[in-house]
Write an enzyme that holds these catalytic residues in place. Structure first.
Site, PDB file in Angstrom:
ATOM      1  CD  GLU A 122      39.492  34.932  45.254  1.00 20.04           C
ATOM      2  OE1 GLU A 122      40.418  34.096  45.221  1.00 20.04           O
ATOM      3  OE2 GLU A 122      39.476  35.947  44.538  1.00 20.04           O
ATOM      4  CG  ASP A 262      39.190  37.354  34.814  1.00 20.03           C
ATOM      5  OD1 ASP A 262      38.124  37.089  35.389  1.00 20.03           O
ATOM      6  OD2 ASP A 262      40.256  37.549  35.429  1.00 20.03           O
ATOM      7  CD  GLU A 376      46.053  37.437  36.305  1.00 24.12           C
ATOM      8  OE1 GLU A 376      45.240  36.854  37.070  1.00 24.12           O
ATOM      9  OE2 GLU A 376      46.896  38.259  36.717  1.00 24.12           O
ATOM     10  CB  THR A 466      41.433  30.604  36.956  1.00 24.17           C
ATOM     11  OG1 THR A 466      41.632  31.960  36.584  1.00 24.17           O
ATOM     12  CG2 THR A 466      40.799  30.528  38.343  1.00 24.17           C
TER      13      THR A 466
END
Length: 622
Positions: A122, A262, A376, A466
């Site tokens: 993170e 992912d 997403e 991402t």
């Protein structure tokens, strides 16, 4: 046999019910016209500022906003997380005043010499990515957002932060711990289990930092982590969800494209596009092919056992929704369209996508009813519209805006949805709502009105991290590499030849797709070798169980050796209390990196991760 037949029939059922689900919730509405697209774009801009102003007025400098109670909370490290995550969105919206004042405040006030244990994953995608993206915008005249007084303050902070995370990579596998203390290193009681996404989603940010600072160590450790994960794939070329970073054993063998895995797939392809490193492309091609073979139950995706391929989890989870957008980047648009249609049908049913949707019962998975404003599905909608210009994706964008405005908007921002069936709100707003969700929505409608934004019409092509941060394909980052020998692994010096140019489906989108390696480990390709031979990839043979076929051939196992290399440029850690220091493992200044064989001044202890059949076949050695 009965099990395979049952799952075959089940796959047919999924396909049939998908068609009914789409038709049931299909709404006949007039398509979004240019004028309406402009109105929607302006509405999304207002959505951003409703949440951003709510944060700045009620939560700053705490990490995140509590939009129902109009308060703040520290959730990651206590360093104005939402402001950092929002920087490049401010720049994208052309808000020079807010962007400038935010960059200046961060440069003067932010520091990472704090006793905080943070998530490596993170912190990398949100904080490091936010700092790097804003630095690249603020320091470049070509972006139109250069700050005259800016003097690389964000880059200095980014380097300091990343050096504080380097102790997490000091593991036998090269795969990092999940957490690290920014002052003391890794706690001696820190869990040795990490997710595949956590260990394999660092290459973009770490790689960009290496190229901006001319220090290869960051790119090396991130790439080692990817190699460590891929070397432990199954014989089906699948990876599991969680792994022990010391033993390399998979602790959860469920393979999928969603939760815990992912962005591992995402960064393989994006690292190739951004850096031109063919090693990432080769891994992506192998991993993507296996995902489509074993995980794809058209148009849905399931989770399977990584060793046998047997379905273990027939659930659509919301993190899977990034996949159609990744397929667009890979040039595989047709399955992306079908999968997006399936995923969007779930949104149409509930107004949001739940964290889990059971494909057997066609209902919300028990315990997974929430929607934390994830981006997403909106991200994939943007990419599909960019690739096809099909107006259905603008219609989908209008539905996204309506759902967020009527279901998630609250006094000081936008609230998590705890139950997509009841539309119950929770008093929390993740920073990624401002970094990604509204960014992709705004770009979708801005693209429809042919506006001149930084991403679609700016001086560079951009890769989105991402976390949605903008990383430009500039010559400094994406420079074409030299063609020379493959560091003596197989070929004599006089046997090398330039790599043959190949057509790429990416060439029309991203011009800088030639290979380059800042580490100097791979500067060219030897003739007559397969990709597997060039990069030395194989999988680690699992221990044999009683049920295994005794006649099954053992895989070839290639050695990967790493060395502990002393980095004299790393600053010494500050003096700390002895009692506080004893809580943490002894983290020496040396850190792990791949030995390139050409740096004669680098010495250290060699740690062989995988056993080699023959020393002559060893690619990575000191």
């Amino acid at each position: 046999m009965e099990s395979n037949l049952r799952w075959a029939l089940y796959a047919i059922l999924i396909s049939m019910t998908f068609s009914g689900l789409v038709l049931e919730h299909q709404v006949l509405a007039e398509g979004v016209k240019p004028d309406e697209a402009k109105q929607l774009r302006d509405e999304v801009r207002e959505m951003f500022y409703h949440a951003f102003d709510g944060y700045m007025n009620n939560a700053f400098p705490l990490d995140e906003l509590k939009p129902l109670s109009c308060q703040g909370e520290d959730t990651l490290g206590g360093y104005a997380l939402t402001l950092i995550d929002s920087l490049d969105t401010l720049a994208l919206l052309g808000d020079r005043e807010r962007f400038t004042s935010s960059v200046e405040w961060i440069g003067k006030n932010l520091q990472f010499n704090i006793n905080k244990t943070v998530s490596v994953f993170e912190t990398t995608i949100r904080v490091l990515g936010g700092l790097l993206s804003a630095h690249l915008i603020a320091s470049d005249y070509a972006t139109g957002m250069r700050i005259p007084s800016y003097d690389n303050e964000l880059l200095v902070l980014a380097e300091d932060l990343t050096r504080r995370m380097l102790p997490a990579f000091d593991t036998p596998t090269g795969i990092p711990y999940g957490s690290v203390n920014l002052m003391y290193g890794v706690d001696k009681h820190e869990s040795k289990i990490t997710s595949t996404a956590g260990g394999g989603t660092l290459s973009l940010e770490f790689g960009v930092l290496s190229r901006l600072t001319n220090d290869p160590v960051f790119e090396q450790v991130a790439k080692n982590a990817v190699r460590g994960l891929w070397a432990r794939r199954s014989s089906l070329d699948l990876v599991g969800a969680h792994i022990n970073v010391f033993t390399g054993e998979w602790t959860q063998k469920d393979a999928g494209i969603g939760t815990s895995i992912d962005s591992f797939y995402e960064y393989l392809l994006k690292a190739y596009i951004l850096f031109g490193d063919e090693e990432y492309l080769y891994i992506f091609q192998e991993a993507y092919g296996s995902a489509m073979q074993y995980l794809h139950k058209d148009p849905w995706y399931v989770e399977v056992n990584m060793d046998s391929g047997a379905i273990v989890w027939p659930v659509f989870n919301s993190l899977q929704a990034f996949w159609p957008g990744l397929q667009v980047l890979a040039g595989d648009v047709d399955p992306a369209i079908r999968t997006h249609t399936a995923f969007f049908s779930v949104w149409k049913r509930y107004g949001f996508t739940p964290e889990g949707f059971n494909l057997a019962t066609l209902s919300v998975q028990y315990g997974q009813k929430s929607y934390p404003l994830r981006p997403e599905l909106i991200e994939s909608t943007y990419w599909l519209y960019k690739a096809t210009r099909d107006p259905r994706y603008l219609d989908a964008g209008r539905d996204f805006v309506a759902s967020l405005q009527y279901g998630a908007k609250c006094p000081c921002g936008y609230c998590h949805i705890t139950d997509v069936e009841q539309h119950k709100q929770e008093d929390h707003l993740e920073s990624f709502f401002l970094a990604e969700t509204v960014k992709y929505l705004w770009l979708l409608f801005d693209l429809a009105v042919n506006s001149d934004n930084l991403v679609d019409n700016g001086p560079y092509k951009y890769i989105f991290s991402t976390e949605g941060h903008l990383l430009p394909l500039t010559p400094q980052i994406s420079l074409a590499r030299e063609h020379c020998s493959y560091f003596g692994g197989y070929c004599p010096r006089n046997a090398t030849k330039p790599e043959q140019e190949q057509e790429s489906t990416l060439s029309n989108v991203y011009p800088y797709h030639e290979s380059f390696s800042v580490t100097g480990l791979i500067k060219g390709l030897c003739p007559g070798l397969t990709h597997a031979q060039k990069y030395g990839f194989s999988y680690v043979s699992p221990e044999k169980t009683e049920r295994e076929d005794v006649n099954r051939a053992k895989p070839v196992i290639t050695s990967r050796s790493i060395v502990l290399v002393s980095d004299q440029t790393v600053e010494k850690r500050p003096q700390v209390d002895v009692e506080e220091e004893e809580k943490f493992t002894s983290q020496p200044e040396p850190i792990m990196s791949i030995s390139g064989g050409s740096s004669s001044d680098q010495t250290g202890q060699e740690l062989t991760l995988l056993e080699s059949e023959t020393d002559d076949q060893r690619l990575y050695s000191s």
